[in-house]
Design a protein around this motif. Sequence first.
Motif: not given
Length: 371
Positions: A139, A286-287, A290, A293-294
């Motif tokens: 992802e 995907a969740h 994210r 990355r955050h």
Amino acid sequence: MNSSTDPAPARQAEFREILAALLARQPLSPAMAGAAFGSIMDGAVGEILLAAFLTALHMRGESVTELHAAVRAMRARMVAVPGMPADAVDVCGTGGDGLGTLNVSTAVAFVLAALGVPVVKHGNRALSSRSGATDVLLELDVPLPVDTPHIHRMMDSHGVTFLAATNHHPAMRHVGAVRRGLGFRTIFNLVGPLCNPAGVTRQLVGVFSPRWLEVMATTLREAGSRCVWAVSGACGEGRFIDEVTLAGPTHIRALEGGEIRTLALDPAATGLACAPISAIAGGTPAHNARALRHLAEGARGAYRDTVLLNVAVALHVAGRGDTIIRGGGIDYAALRGNIAVAAEVLDRGAVLAVLEAVRKFRADEPNRVTG
């Protein structure tokens, strides 16, 4: 080929006899367990028989003999990756805890790389959870090089490389569909972390139940590991996570200097805020991608704190940072020092820089995962 020269019918008949013994809740001898897992890894067992075997093992409870047989069979057939740095570390978990949390060990790998610790991260797609390490990396568009030269180039360039289990354990293609279909953890959750293709000798390995900590540490010692922390974190209501946790005490078997000692880590003494396991609840790949990355971009909260705590322990396992054992127990002052070191590289953007650099790395072949 007729049945008189084809070994498959004979192996299937032998496997059925072994399955019958297992269903009768009899212990499998080393020879029986070896024959069973050899047949499974060679694709000589049909899906129905395999599902029955794995279910029966799960319900009866796997034995040490059976785990050792599975590890030997898997290692004998894996595609090894020689020549990795001698001090490289792996951070991985068994999965199978059923908690569906964010990917902790994958994030830990990026933080360790930002700290200059060589990491050979072994991982897989989700088989008994919603999002495995491989799923999240795909992802994030992080390449998963397949052949040894590209794996070496990624390590040389970025101090970290990611080994998708299905690329290095081709025999596992015979069990993947059944594992996904069953949807619960199987003995192969335990086997995976014991079979890093690069043969790393330093590992922080999370386990879904404290019952297996001693076995995991002992098996890795027999394989030549130098420093291993096998950890299982209590999260309340009799549940355990395959990470060091802020939700409750973490049970530990630490292999150091050839000896295995029993430790416990109290999250209240770490300087981090204790948090229920629901605070790091995950979701789809995907969740989770994210969230990772955050985290690299500076997000605060229980996910960051859990990653920091695991990095602090992994630094000790890697022989870096402060030694966090003193007098037979955890040295919490040293542990807090390692947490501060990990927080600093996150705060100055070094972890995000590693993530972006790795994403831009491209081998001469497409990013792919077999199996």
